[in-house]
Design an enzyme around this catalytic site. Structure first.
Site, PDB file in Angstrom:
ATOM      1  NE  ARG A  80      -0.093  11.718  -8.521  1.00 51.78           N
ATOM      2  CZ  ARG A  80      -0.516  10.195  -7.975  1.00 51.78           C
ATOM      3  NH1 ARG A  80      -0.142   9.261  -8.636  1.00 51.78           N
ATOM      4  NH2 ARG A  80      -0.410  10.517  -6.771  1.00 51.78           N
ATOM      5  CB  VAL A  97      16.183  -4.235   0.636  1.00 50.08           C
ATOM      6  CG1 VAL A  97      17.339  -3.373   1.350  1.00 50.08           C
ATOM      7  CG2 VAL A  97      15.660  -3.808  -0.526  1.00 50.08           C
ATOM      8  CG  ASN A 140      -3.315   3.641   0.267  1.00 50.09           C
ATOM      9  OD1 ASN A 140      -2.950   3.491  -0.982  1.00 50.09           O
ATOM     10  ND2 ASN A 140      -3.609   2.624   0.842  1.00 50.09           N
ATOM     11  CG  ASP A 187       0.560  -1.514   8.304  1.00 47.28           C
ATOM     12  OD1 ASP A 187      -0.195  -0.529   8.082  1.00 47.28           O
ATOM     13  OD2 ASP A 187       0.040  -2.766   7.693  1.00 47.28           O
ATOM     14  CB  ALA A 191      -0.950  -0.091   1.245  1.00 47.72           C
ATOM     15  CB  ALA A 192       3.141   2.672   2.743  1.00 46.63           C
ATOM     16  CB  SER A 195      -0.292  -2.515  -6.166  1.00 47.13           C
ATOM     17  OG  SER A 195      -1.322  -1.531  -6.074  1.00 47.13           O
ATOM     18  CE  LYS A 221     -30.490  -0.085  21.240  1.00 48.75           C
ATOM     19  NZ  LYS A 221     -29.773  -1.283  20.491  1.00 48.75           N
ATOM     20  CB  CYS A 253      -8.585  -4.260   3.868  1.00 48.09           C
ATOM     21  SG  CYS A 253      -7.433  -3.287   4.688  1.00 48.09           S
TER      22      CYS A 253
END
Length: 450
Positions: free
Chosen positions: A21, A79, A305, A283, A10-11, A38, A361, A42
């Site tokens: 970009r 690595v 992300n 994480d 993710a990261a 990628s 409620k 979840c």
């Protein structure tokens, strides 16, 4: 400039895309020791249950997709060493087992987290699994199709454990959850966690609380039962270890990169370590709790992300900042949606606040409109200034909407008085005339002003 990213779920992939970009002229290389990059971890419980009918749907992008943007992705490359003085990495090709030394100008660590696996007898038996990545999913599929398990034991009553309970129920597998703590969902207050507890029992999930895993029993190399610390024997042909995860910090630690008080890698708001040019996201790193101002470790995909986006911008020369988190989280188990943001009442007390709370409620539509669903909402505020500290929402319907309103109120540092007068959308198909959040804030504000 050569930017190297270690880790690509993710990261890491978000950072790579953002860095490209910001400045397409940089050379960007990403190393990933898994065979996939990628993907959405979840979504894995929903692949197991069959709600998602094709596991490829949780894979977002392939290496060739990144190659079209000039980002080089090397899967099955690990690595093994970082030399921050020379700005060099040692990279092992896990297929050929050949090592290479690679220079970098700037570096991002996105090494993630891994499941905590207790060192108990029988832990390597067939049918004992964790669920964290695509490889784990493959092992799940093998066990489910080969052994056709009838009785599963889930060790741990956190988010993943409760999501898997629903998945196994869909597969007609009997479920027992074993939790060492005295109750499930310790981040929630007791009366809210009890709602989920009761719902699990209603769905034939057996709960063993205040008791941990001591030993796994098996025959012919395959698990047949678990033994708890109290000596209870529970038959099982499938056991899932879901007691939590720990940050992958060994590589950083060996390189002299500082860890924080949470045990994850320490970073500033730019996601940079104390070693210039070395950034971290996801994480494996800690962040700041925006309510308390204290360090917190929050291994969630959306946070990874967000952090990856900041690290990617800054590694390419930008100046973005990640301000921290409120701890907003949501998951589903059976017919309940369970959500939290900010501090629980207990956490607020432990953090030095004077919490006042309301539990009520609520419903997601006007009382006369068809399809109305109910939920239980808890708001917590500080007695001293009325500022909202946290919210918990459990039930059916638009639970996500309620918790997101509360999370946004935390972002704006709103008081109960502010929230009581919030201008939220109303129409009978979408909300009662006054949102339950507004009603709860009004009641809580009344308690605070009395």
């Amino acid at each position: 400039m050569r930017i190297i990213i270690i880790g690509g779920v993710a990261a890491g992939t978000k950072a790579a895309a953002k860095a490209h970009r910001v400045d397409p002229n940089n050379e960007i290389i990403l190393y990933q020791d898994e065979a996939e990059v990628s993907y959405s971890a979840c979504g894995l419980p929903y692949v197991i249950s069959g709600v998602i009918d094709d596991e490829r749907k949780v894979v977002i992008r392939q290496p060739e997709d990144f190659a079209k943007e000039g980002i080089q992705v090397f899967i099955r490359h690990r690595v093994t060493h970082i030399d921050t003085a020379r700005r060099q990495l040692t990279v092992k090709n896990l297929i050929t087992h050949v090592d290479a030394v690679v220079d970098y100008d700037r570096l991002i660590l996105a090494t993630g987290a891994c499941p905590i696996v207790p060192n108990v007898e029988g832990i390597t038996l067939e049918g004992v699994l964790t669920l964290r990545n695509i490889s784990d999913l493959t092992r799940f599929k093998t066990v489910l199709t080969t052994f056709l398990p009838k009785q599963a034991v889930i060790i741990g009553a956190g988010y993943i454990g409760l999501e898997l309970a629903e998945a196994f129920h869909e597969l007609a597998i009997k479920i027992t959850i074993v939790e060492k703590a005295a109750r499930i969902l310790p981040k929630f207050d007791a009366e809210m966690a009890q709602l989920v507890h009761d719902h699990l029992l209603e769905n034939q999930v057996k709960l063993v609380l205040g008791d941990g895993l001591a030993k796994l029993h098996g025959e012919n190399g395959k698990v047949t039962a678990i033994e708890t610390e109290s000596g209870k024997m529970i038959p099982a042909d499938l056991v899932v270890i879901a007691i939590g995860v720990k940050p992958n910090v060994e590589l950083a630690k060996a390189a002299g990169i500082e860890l924080g008080s949470t045990g994850a890698i320490a970073v500033d708001s730019r996601m940079e370590t104390r070693i210039p040019g070395v950034f971290v996201a996801g994480d494996c790193c800690e962040t700041v709790n925006r309510v308390t101002g204290m360090p917190i470790w929050m291994p969630l995909g959306d946070i990874a992300n967000l952090q990856g986006r900041v690290a990617g911008e800054n590694v390419a020369g930008g100046n973005a900042h990640f301000p921290g988190v409120f701890g907003t989280a949501i998951f589903k188990t059976f017919n309940l949606t369970v959500a939290i943001t900010g501090l629980s009442e207990q956490a607020a007390q432990e953090s030095g606040f004077e919490p006042v709370s309301i539990v009520m409620k609520g419903s997601d539509r006007a009382r006369y409109y068809p399809g109305r669903q109910e939920f239980t909402l808890k708001l917590i505020a500080d007695r001293r200034d009325g500022r909202l500290l946290g919210a918990q929402v459990i039930g059916c319907g638009t639970v996500d909407k309620m918790v997101d309103i509360a999370a946004t109120a935390l972002l704006g540092k709103l008081t109960c008085a502010d929230l009581e007068n919030a201008d939220l959308a109303y129409s009978p198909p979408f909300s009662p005339v006054l949102s339950p959040v507004i009603v709860a804030a009004g009641i809580l504000n009344g308690k605070l002003t009395r």
